[in-house]
Design an enzyme around this catalytic site. Structure first.
Site, PDB file in Angstrom:
ATOM      1  N   HIS A  17       0.833  -1.204   0.000  1.00 54.95           N
ATOM      2  CA  HIS A  17       0.000   0.000   0.000  1.00 54.95           C
ATOM      3  C   HIS A  17       0.872   1.260   0.000  1.00 54.95           C
ATOM      4  O   HIS A  17       0.575   2.226  -0.702  1.00 54.95           O
ATOM      5  CB  HIS A  17      -0.924   0.001   1.221  1.00 54.95           C
ATOM      6  CG  HIS A  17      -1.922  -1.111   1.221  1.00 54.95           C
ATOM      7  ND1 HIS A  17      -3.278  -0.896   1.070  1.00 54.95           N
ATOM      8  CD2 HIS A  17      -1.764  -2.452   1.335  1.00 54.95           C
ATOM      9  CE1 HIS A  17      -3.911  -2.059   1.108  1.00 54.95           C
ATOM     10  NE2 HIS A  17      -3.011  -3.023   1.271  1.00 54.95           N
ATOM     11  N   ASP A 120      -6.508   5.136   2.406  1.00 54.17           N
ATOM     12  CA  ASP A 120      -6.631   3.708   2.151  1.00 54.17           C
ATOM     13  C   ASP A 120      -8.006   3.169   2.543  1.00 54.17           C
ATOM     14  O   ASP A 120      -8.648   3.680   3.455  1.00 54.17           O
ATOM     15  CB  ASP A 120      -5.547   2.963   2.942  1.00 54.17           C
ATOM     16  CG  ASP A 120      -5.218   1.620   2.344  1.00 54.17           C
ATOM     17  OD1 ASP A 120      -5.987   0.670   2.581  1.00 54.17           O
ATOM     18  OD2 ASP A 120      -4.208   1.510   1.628  1.00 54.17           O
TER      19      ASP A 120
END
Length: 484
Positions: A17, A120
């Site tokens: 990520h 996220d």
């Protein structure tokens, strides 16, 4: 009014990520925006290293600290990255710590007032927090349109609840192609109805996505056009594709290996080894930063690679080797026998450099989206060995939709430790993508997709145009002319 947009990026604390979010920040900065990445102290040094060459070129990218509450939840000091987590108990504590980041984020937004927050998917509370200040929140999943479509349709229609056996294939409804999957291959969190806390979290994730400004996707239109259209037009999600992000930054950074951790082998050593190999003769084997295999499975991989007769580079995670301790996961005399034919990298490898070398002709991968994209862009066919997250969806995209890979036979989703497979299956799959007419056809298709990827990020390309449209949307939103 200052015409420059200021974008906050807040990635989940895991390499898969952090790396694409950092690349995305550089991408926005290259288009005249000011980019700020929110990071915990332990992850910040890797981000600073990754943005160094871009900031040296004058791009406006910064890092803002946010404290990770390890002490409060009972995690060891410095345990601020998901790849440090071992076992369910630690994982639960880590997620608890993540849910405690809402107030620190609110404080940062209040102090800096960015024009947009790219947060996220694991931070569902980010939509509500940013809304307090009228800041649009973009969701970042870090995966493909295909996986987003598959997951959304499974969430909406729940066909897995009508199946009697965990191993019985069923069709994922409402997709452009007929894609079959089994309940065994679905994430635990989709099957465990007894976990009300997890169920509540997933509901919040979906709600935050629907209430957000939209979704930003690290993909490109030509790779999965039917699924980009399906996600936006059929499922009704506002989304922009801006990838592959690592290609966008390639020319500017000069060093393709600078993101992520320090490689445990020098780039030059790796390239020198590959320079002595024929084109398309080496298979690259790597399962990313999160997947774990036990010693018995690593032994099967070693024997399978040896039996395939192919040259290889095999990346094995750190923790599987200690100074002065015998490595039980390698057959006796393996490295001596493989000298010149096989290279074992213990730890982190310069993956993009390896994949893009002409000697590499195939990739054994866990189907994490970043690795999948890097394989596609390098134009190499893949052996797919999904482990967790959305990797079984990505496998279907590679093998069934794109036709650029073969499955090794993984049948079961696993949170941390990959599904066990025998040496024969490994050797057979490696041979299938390295030899013969079908392998050549897959390589041609993969190469063509790699060419379109390069075009997508250039001026006039599909991803370049979508990013332009997104930036313009955010400008209008800031000036009070936009609509959600």
């Amino acid at each position: 009014m200052d015409s420059q947009l200021h974008i906050f990026f807040f990635p989940y604390m895991a390499p898969g990520h952090i790396i694409p979010a950092t690349e995305m920040a550089k991408l926005f900065a290259s288009r005249g925006c000011k980019a700020t990445i929110i990071s915990t102290p332990a992850n910040a040094p890797h981000i600073h290293k990754a943005i160094e060459s871009s900031t040296n070129l004058g791009l406006e990218i910064g890092v803002l600290p946010i404290r990770f509450p390890t002490q409060e939840v009972g995690l060891p000091e410095g345990c601020e990255n998901a790849n440090s987590v071992t076992g369910k108990e630690m994982e639960d504590k880590f997620f608890t710590a993540v849910t405690m980041l809402d107030q620190p984020l609110e404080q940062l937004l209040m102090e800096h007032r960015p024009n947009c927050l790219v947060a996220d998917i694991f931070f569902p509370w980010a939509t509500e927090v940013s809304a307090k200040f009228g800041i649009p929140r973009l969701v970042f999943h870090g995966t493909s349109f295909f996986a987003l479509c598959a997951a959304t349709n499974l969430f909406l229609h729940e066909p897995h609840k009508q199946i009697s056996s965990d191993s019985e294939p069923f069709v994922i409804p409402n997709l452009p192609d007929e894609i079959k999957i089994t309940r065994n291959q679905l994430p635990d969190y989709m099957k465990d109805e007894s976990d009300s806390e997890l169920s509540d979290f997933l509901k919040k994730v979906k709600e935050s996505e629907l209430n957000s400004y939209g979704v930003i996707v690290n993909s490109y239109y030509e790779l999965e056009p039917a699924y980009a259209d399906h996600y936006r037009n059929v499922l009704g999600m506002k989304a922009w594709h801006v990838g592959p992000t690592f290609l966008c930054n390639e020319e500017k950074k000069g060093n393709k290996a600078e993101t992520g951790k320090q490689a445990s082998i020098s780039e030059q050593e790796c390239l020198n080894w590959l320079d002595h190999k024929k084109p398309n003769s080496v298979i690259y084997v790597c399962f990313g930063s999160m997947a774990n295999f036990d010693d018995a499975q690593l032994m099967e991989i070693a024997v399978g690679l040896e039996a395939s007769g192919k040259q290889f580079i095999w990346v094995v995670k750190k923790g599987k080797h200690e100074e002065g301790v015998k490595e039980e996961w390698l057959p006796g005399g393996f490295e001596k026998r493989m000298e010149g034919r096989g290279l074992i990298v213990r730890g982190w490898a310069p993956q993009v450099l390896i994949l893009q070398h002409q000697a590499v002709g195939g990739f054994v991968t866990h189907c994490g989206w970043n690795s999948t994209l890097e394989g596609v862009c390098a134009g190499v066919p893949m052996v797919t060995w999904p482990v967790s997250a959305e990797q079984f969806y990505n496998e279907k995209l590679v093998t069934q939709v794109l036709g650029i890979g073969v499955g090794v036979g993984a049948k079961k989703w696993a949170r941390l430790t990959g599904d066990s497979l025998k040496r024969e299956a490994i050797g057979k799959a490696v041979t299938l993508i390295m030899e013969g007419e079908k392998a050549e056809q897959m390589r041609c298709r993969a190469w063509a997709l790699g060419v379109t990827a390069s075009g997508a990020v250039k001026e006039g390309g599909s991803s370049y145009a979508d990013l332009t449209a997104l930036i313009e949307d955010l400008r209008l939103q800031r000036n009070g002319c936009g609509s959600k």
